[in-house]
Design a protein around this motif. Sequence first.
Motif, PDB file in Angstrom:
ATOM      1  N   GLN A  96       1.242  14.033  -9.320  1.00  0.00           N
ATOM      2  CA  GLN A  96       2.000  15.274  -9.312  1.00  0.00           C
ATOM      3  C   GLN A  96       2.604  15.555 -10.689  1.00  0.00           C
ATOM      4  N   GLY A  97       3.103  14.518 -11.351  1.00  0.00           N
ATOM      5  CA  GLY A  97       3.670  14.696 -12.691  1.00  0.00           C
ATOM      6  C   GLY A  97       2.632  15.123 -13.710  1.00  0.00           C
ATOM      7  N   GLN A  98       1.436  14.491 -13.657  1.00  0.00           N
ATOM      8  CA  GLN A  98       0.386  14.847 -14.606  1.00  0.00           C
ATOM      9  C   GLN A  98      -0.128  16.261 -14.357  1.00  0.00           C
TER      10      GLN A  98
ATOM     11  N   ASN B  80      -6.650  20.395 -10.255  1.00  0.00           N
ATOM     12  CA  ASN B  80      -6.985  20.372  -8.819  1.00  0.00           C
ATOM     13  C   ASN B  80      -7.305  18.955  -8.352  1.00  0.00           C
ATOM     14  N   THR B  81      -8.018  18.221  -9.213  1.00  0.00           N
ATOM     15  CA  THR B  81      -8.335  16.830  -8.851  1.00  0.00           C
ATOM     16  C   THR B  81      -7.065  15.985  -8.775  1.00  0.00           C
ATOM     17  N   GLN B  82      -6.186  16.165  -9.749  1.00  0.00           N
ATOM     18  CA  GLN B  82      -4.931  15.420  -9.747  1.00  0.00           C
ATOM     19  C   GLN B  82      -4.085  15.742  -8.521  1.00  0.00           C
ATOM     20  N   LEU B  83      -4.042  17.005  -8.114  1.00  0.00           N
ATOM     21  CA  LEU B  83      -3.300  17.393  -6.911  1.00  0.00           C
ATOM     22  C   LEU B  83      -3.919  16.777  -5.661  1.00  0.00           C
ATOM     23  N   ALA B  84      -5.271  16.801  -5.585  1.00  0.00           N
ATOM     24  CA  ALA B  84      -5.949  16.224  -4.417  1.00  0.00           C
ATOM     25  C   ALA B  84      -5.670  14.730  -4.316  1.00  0.00           C
ATOM     26  N   VAL B  85      -5.753  14.026  -5.475  1.00  0.00           N
ATOM     27  CA  VAL B  85      -5.482  12.585  -5.469  1.00  0.00           C
ATOM     28  C   VAL B  85      -4.034  12.322  -5.080  1.00  0.00           C
ATOM     29  N   SER B  86      -3.104  13.148  -5.532  1.00  0.00           N
ATOM     30  CA  SER B  86      -1.688  12.948  -5.186  1.00  0.00           C
ATOM     31  C   SER B  86      -1.458  13.119  -3.689  1.00  0.00           C
ATOM     32  N   TYR B  87      -2.133  14.106  -3.097  1.00  0.00           N
ATOM     33  CA  TYR B  87      -1.958  14.323  -1.658  1.00  0.00           C
ATOM     34  C   TYR B  87      -2.540  13.164  -0.846  1.00  0.00           C
ATOM     35  N   VAL B  88      -3.702  12.691  -1.273  1.00  0.00           N
ATOM     36  CA  VAL B  88      -4.293  11.543  -0.575  1.00  0.00           C
ATOM     37  C   VAL B  88      -3.392  10.312  -0.717  1.00  0.00           C
ATOM     38  N   GLY B  89      -2.932  10.065  -1.946  1.00  0.00           N
ATOM     39  CA  GLY B  89      -2.042   8.927  -2.159  1.00  0.00           C
ATOM     40  C   GLY B  89      -0.758   9.048  -1.372  1.00  0.00           C
ATOM     41  N   GLY B  90      -0.194  10.252  -1.335  1.00  0.00           N
ATOM     42  CA  GLY B  90       1.026  10.447  -0.560  1.00  0.00           C
ATOM     43  C   GLY B  90       0.807  10.238   0.925  1.00  0.00           C
ATOM     44  N   GLY B  91      -0.334  10.738   1.448  1.00  0.00           N
ATOM     45  CA  GLY B  91      -0.625  10.539   2.871  1.00  0.00           C
ATOM     46  C   GLY B  91      -0.806   9.080   3.223  1.00  0.00           C
ATOM     47  N   VAL B  92      -1.576   8.365   2.367  1.00  0.00           N
ATOM     48  CA  VAL B  92      -1.777   6.940   2.602  1.00  0.00           C
ATOM     49  C   VAL B  92      -0.452   6.188   2.494  1.00  0.00           C
TER      50      VAL B  92
ATOM     51  N   VAL C 125       0.837  -1.205   0.000  1.00  0.00           N
ATOM     52  CA  VAL C 125       0.000   0.000   0.000  1.00  0.00           C
ATOM     53  C   VAL C 125       0.867   1.248   0.000  1.00  0.00           C
ATOM     54  N   ALA C 126       1.977   1.207   0.756  1.00  0.00           N
ATOM     55  CA  ALA C 126       2.880   2.353   0.792  1.00  0.00           C
ATOM     56  C   ALA C 126       3.474   2.621  -0.583  1.00  0.00           C
ATOM     57  N   VAL C 127       3.892   1.574  -1.279  1.00  0.00           N
ATOM     58  CA  VAL C 127       4.456   1.730  -2.624  1.00  0.00           C
ATOM     59  C   VAL C 127       3.400   2.292  -3.581  1.00  0.00           C
ATOM     60  N   ALA C 128       2.168   1.752  -3.490  1.00  0.00           N
ATOM     61  CA  ALA C 128       1.097   2.236  -4.365  1.00  0.00           C
ATOM     62  C   ALA C 128       0.763   3.699  -4.063  1.00  0.00           C
ATOM     63  N   GLY C 129       0.718   4.047  -2.791  1.00  0.00           N
ATOM     64  CA  GLY C 129       0.405   5.429  -2.418  1.00  0.00           C
ATOM     65  C   GLY C 129       1.458   6.404  -2.896  1.00  0.00           C
ATOM     66  N   ILE C 130       2.719   6.049  -2.692  1.00  0.00           N
ATOM     67  CA  ILE C 130       3.817   6.923  -3.123  1.00  0.00           C
ATOM     68  C   ILE C 130       3.853   7.018  -4.647  1.00  0.00           C
ATOM     69  N   ALA C 131       3.579   5.891  -5.336  1.00  0.00           N
ATOM     70  CA  ALA C 131       3.536   5.923  -6.801  1.00  0.00           C
ATOM     71  C   ALA C 131       2.399   6.805  -7.291  1.00  0.00           C
ATOM     72  N   THR C 132       1.238   6.723  -6.640  1.00  0.00           N
ATOM     73  CA  THR C 132       0.102   7.578  -6.997  1.00  0.00           C
ATOM     74  C   THR C 132       0.456   9.050  -6.820  1.00  0.00           C
TER      75      THR C 132
END
Length: 378
Positions: free
Chosen positions: A279-281, A320-332, A267-274
């Motif tokens: 962030q790149g997109q 904005n959606t991509q940034l929100a998803v990146s922050y959630v993925g990074g937190g998870v 899950v950590a790898v998936a979250g960091i990858a997300t």
Amino acid sequence: MLLAITLATLLTQTPDKTIADQARVADGNTNPKMAVPDFQTTAGNEPIAAMLAGSVATEIDRTGMFTVTTSDQVRALLSLDRQRQLLGCNDDSCTSNIAGQLGVDFLLNGRVSRLTDAKKATTGLTLDLAIVEVKSGKRVSSREVKGSSEADLVSKLQENVAALIAPLLNGRQGFLVVIASEDGSAVKVDGTQLGTTPMLQRLSVPGGPHVLRIEKEGFTSVQKQVRIAPDQVTEEAVRLMPSPDFIEGYEKKQWGLRIGAFIATGVAVAGIATFAIMQGQAQYNYGPGTERSFISLRDTLAAGDESVRSEAEALRNTINTQLAVSYVGGGVGLASAIAATALFIIGEDPNKYQSYRGPKASAWVTPNGAGSVWSLEF
């Protein structure tokens, strides 16, 4: 008459050294002498009392710290004491002289009693032990031992005899260090818990023999007799044997922690990858340098071209959606990485006790019944 004269001479002399002292000097034996007379008991229990007295005497003799007198010598002491009374010498000094001349430093007295319930049925045995210093007549140590049967009582003698004679060995301190295969094991010396493993400091223990017992729930207890040399460090290494139920429970728990750690790692790898991908997109869609990026559309709007307004607003919402998803993925991902690290630290090797299981043999019959396959698992 001759006996009276001999005893009178014996009782009035105060020699510098007793017969026992002279014998010790002659043979180099400096151990004090301890007499173990027949234990007191009620009628009908004399054989049990005699057996226990012999067992206690044997345990004391095994320590090598005392010279145990025989029953014949004890009977000789009692016989002389009776003759002393006949001669009219009844004070304590006479008793001390007689005991000293016979070389008895300590007397170990015992009493055996049967425990009964309200219906007068026997429920166990009690052995009261007391050591008396002959010279002073003072009790220096005592111990009560209880057992559900004769065998149970005998099994407890070694530990209790070691505790009984411990006060006589004070002033001759040694040190004990215990290294056990399992942390959290209780370290008991002569039935008293003195610490748990791992031991951060050495134990101060009276010199002489002691019963060391190491216990931990789920493991077979280890008991052994150790001899502590005065002013020296004795080190004992103990390996505890786990029970099958403990091994099964341990492996179930540790495999659960290990699997949980692997899942948390995934899950950590998936979250960091997300986080990285989103962030790149978002950066790509924002620009600059990208055709039809938000920056380019904003510049077009600033130039007065309103045809791209809806496209710019849609692209802004996407960013904005991509940034929100990146922050959630990074937190998870971060939380999962912390959880995985904690699980790996808390968990232990699930195969730690695999060697205690021993070999297992299995057999399978081939489908056509013509043969069989055997396997041996270690």
